[in-house]
Design a protein around this motif. Sequence first.
Motif, PDB file in Angstrom:
ATOM      1  N   THR A  86       0.973  -1.280   0.011  1.00  0.00           N
ATOM      2  CA  THR A  86      -0.076  -0.135  -0.152  1.00  0.00           C
ATOM      3  C   THR A  86       0.984   1.219   0.216  1.00  0.00           C
ATOM      4  OG1 THR A  86      -1.756   1.063   1.113  1.00  0.00           O
ATOM      5  CG2 THR A  86      -0.220  -0.021   2.436  1.00  0.00           C
ATOM      6  N   ASP A  87       0.352   2.241  -0.454  1.00  0.00           N
ATOM      7  CA  ASP A  87       0.972   3.517  -0.291  1.00  0.00           C
ATOM      8  C   ASP A  87       0.617   4.267   0.921  1.00  0.00           C
ATOM      9  OD1 ASP A  87       2.173   3.421  -2.841  1.00  0.00           O
ATOM     10  OD2 ASP A  87       0.555   4.161  -3.819  1.00  0.00           O
ATOM     11  N   ASN A  88      -0.471   4.026   1.665  1.00  0.00           N
ATOM     12  CA  ASN A  88      -0.775   4.381   2.710  1.00  0.00           C
ATOM     13  C   ASN A  88      -0.172   4.025   4.069  1.00  0.00           C
ATOM     14  OD1 ASN A  88      -2.350   6.027   4.657  1.00  0.00           O
ATOM     15  ND2 ASN A  88      -3.975   4.571   4.774  1.00  0.00           N
ATOM     16  N   ILE A  89       1.071   4.588   4.138  1.00  0.00           N
ATOM     17  CA  ILE A  89       1.873   4.347   5.305  1.00  0.00           C
ATOM     18  C   ILE A  89       2.204   5.516   5.990  1.00  0.00           C
ATOM     19  CG2 ILE A  89       4.366   3.727   5.916  1.00  0.00           C
ATOM     20  CD1 ILE A  89       4.646   2.086   3.029  1.00  0.00           C
ATOM     21  N   LEU A  90       1.881   5.145   7.436  1.00  0.00           N
ATOM     22  CA  LEU A  90       2.004   6.214   8.297  1.00  0.00           C
ATOM     23  C   LEU A  90       3.201   5.920   9.339  1.00  0.00           C
ATOM     24  CD1 LEU A  90       0.840   8.250  10.191  1.00  0.00           C
ATOM     25  CD2 LEU A  90      -0.466   6.679  11.538  1.00  0.00           C
ATOM     26  N   VAL A  91       4.149   6.832   9.467  1.00  0.00           N
ATOM     27  CA  VAL A  91       5.378   6.657  10.178  1.00  0.00           C
ATOM     28  C   VAL A  91       5.227   7.738  11.386  1.00  0.00           C
ATOM     29  CG1 VAL A  91       7.790   7.130  10.126  1.00  0.00           C
ATOM     30  CG2 VAL A  91       6.791   6.317   8.267  1.00  0.00           C
ATOM     31  N   THR A  92       5.273   7.010  12.563  1.00  0.00           N
ATOM     32  CA  THR A  92       5.163   7.732  13.929  1.00  0.00           C
ATOM     33  C   THR A  92       6.150   7.402  14.902  1.00  0.00           C
ATOM     34  OG1 THR A  92       3.558   8.194  15.600  1.00  0.00           O
ATOM     35  CG2 THR A  92       3.372   6.004  14.497  1.00  0.00           C
ATOM     36  N   ASP A  93       6.181   7.856  15.968  1.00  0.00           N
ATOM     37  CA  ASP A  93       7.097   7.413  17.091  1.00  0.00           C
ATOM     38  C   ASP A  93       6.383   6.144  17.526  1.00  0.00           C
ATOM     39  OD1 ASP A  93       5.256   8.045  19.878  1.00  0.00           O
ATOM     40  OD2 ASP A  93       4.648   9.322  18.346  1.00  0.00           O
ATOM     41  N   ILE A  94       7.432   5.451  18.446  1.00  0.00           N
ATOM     42  CA  ILE A  94       7.172   4.054  18.728  1.00  0.00           C
ATOM     43  C   ILE A  94       5.995   3.962  19.444  1.00  0.00           C
ATOM     44  CG2 ILE A  94       7.982   2.047  19.915  1.00  0.00           C
ATOM     45  CD1 ILE A  94      10.772   2.749  18.803  1.00  0.00           C
ATOM     46  N   ARG A  95       5.861   4.773  20.513  1.00  0.00           N
ATOM     47  CA  ARG A  95       4.811   4.650  21.408  1.00  0.00           C
ATOM     48  C   ARG A  95       3.416   4.935  20.896  1.00  0.00           C
ATOM     49  NH1 ARG A  95       5.774   5.713  27.505  1.00  0.00           N
ATOM     50  NH2 ARG A  95       7.799   4.359  28.004  1.00  0.00           N
ATOM     51  N   SER A  96       3.385   5.697  20.001  1.00  0.00           N
ATOM     52  CA  SER A  96       1.895   6.155  19.123  1.00  0.00           C
ATOM     53  C   SER A  96       1.670   4.867  18.542  1.00  0.00           C
ATOM     54  CB  SER A  96       2.364   7.414  18.219  1.00  0.00           C
ATOM     55  OG  SER A  96       2.485   8.350  19.151  1.00  0.00           O
TER      56      SER A  96
END
Length: 445
Positions: free
Chosen positions: A187-197
């Motif tokens: 998928t193109d829908n990749i959300l990158v966030t901090d680990i705890r989130s």
Amino acid sequence: MKLAVIGTGYVGLVSGVCFAHLGNEVICVDKVNEKIEMLGRGEVPIYEPGLKELIDTNVEAGRLRFSTDLADAVNKSDIVILAVGTPSLPNGEANLTYIKQAAAEIGAAINDYKVIVTKSTVPVGTNEKVAAIIAEQTNQRFDVASVPEFLREGSAIRDTLNPDRIVIGTTSEKAQEWLTQLHSPLTDNILVTDIRSAEMIKYASNAFLATKISFINEIANICEKVGADVTKVAEGMGHDNRIGRSFLKAGIGYGGSCFPKDTQALIQIAGHVDYEFKLLKSVVEVNQDQRFNVIRKLEAILDDLQGKTIAIWGLAFKPETDDIRDAPAVEIIQTLLQRGASVKAYDPVATSNFSRLISHPQLKYCDSKEEAVANADALCLLTEWKEFAEISLLELEGLLRKPILIDGRNVFSEEELSQTSFIYYSVGRPNMNHGVRDESPVLLF
């Protein structure tokens, strides 16, 4: 890419097989010799549609193999995926024993830079503990990341290969680059966030879906009392884009390996930071009680269950799986037996698992749906397997001693019932009895 997947349960096995199918080299690792030997013989330890065929294809192509040697798998891989179990402790907290053990073994095995990915559902802060455990065992460079899974049993392959989104929690640019490369074919829908989130996203998602299920079940219970049809109510709600149509199917509550475990774990997570999650506690309470509506409806018809024979259709917590963890059938059957009833049970694939959990002289496991209902005083449909919906209700009526059907999944329609004399109870729908009729609903002005 070269991957080691630690754990061959639903998440680990399906994820590993699907990553191999995308062209990666994958080693699936498990400590249980019997599971690895089964997989080596081409047998699959879990029931999941399409999984065996995908395993056979990728083993033959040389992209997939199975092993009990964790150190060797780690050494030969760039990305190590943790997919071991995190079962509930008695207090509802997630048991991190297997995660910690695997982390220590990974740390001892690392021979060069690795990205360690936690795919197991774990409390917020767990990846930091994983990093600390690994760091105690090695001087090699590594990064950790949280990539929670959102697959559903019964459609796990489709969900893995066609995800709504991929969540990557990491502080490392290199780990982000590698994991984006690994998942970009999906998928193109990749959300990158901090680990705890990222860790919290998994719990919040499952808790919200569980809330939708308990909410529609509460609406169903009111519908039964006021003469409304919950299927029409849910349809009307679902057209609202703010609400959506999914998870608004009334029934006897959720079960399985995720929702019960994750809701309890999130309640505990909140408690550890001095927050009482009142809403989620109510969701759990509603779900627990919902399954007993089956018992209450049976007793309303039969008065006393002592000496009665009750047929059960469906033992798995949902169709297309043999998973019986927290399945409503467990408590329903136990309650029937406690109240003196005899039970004849049938499920297309989950009977073997269920029979290892419950053995009782008054409980008979049947080889067909027809055998289960023959001369029974009532039938309770607990899992909406396709083969149950396809039976002729006239044929079913002829097999039962009494035409009593408690439909816990709203499988049958008014049109199908109209040619029968069934005493029929569903969940949150108007009276469709064609035998004995209930009193009219209470009208509110």
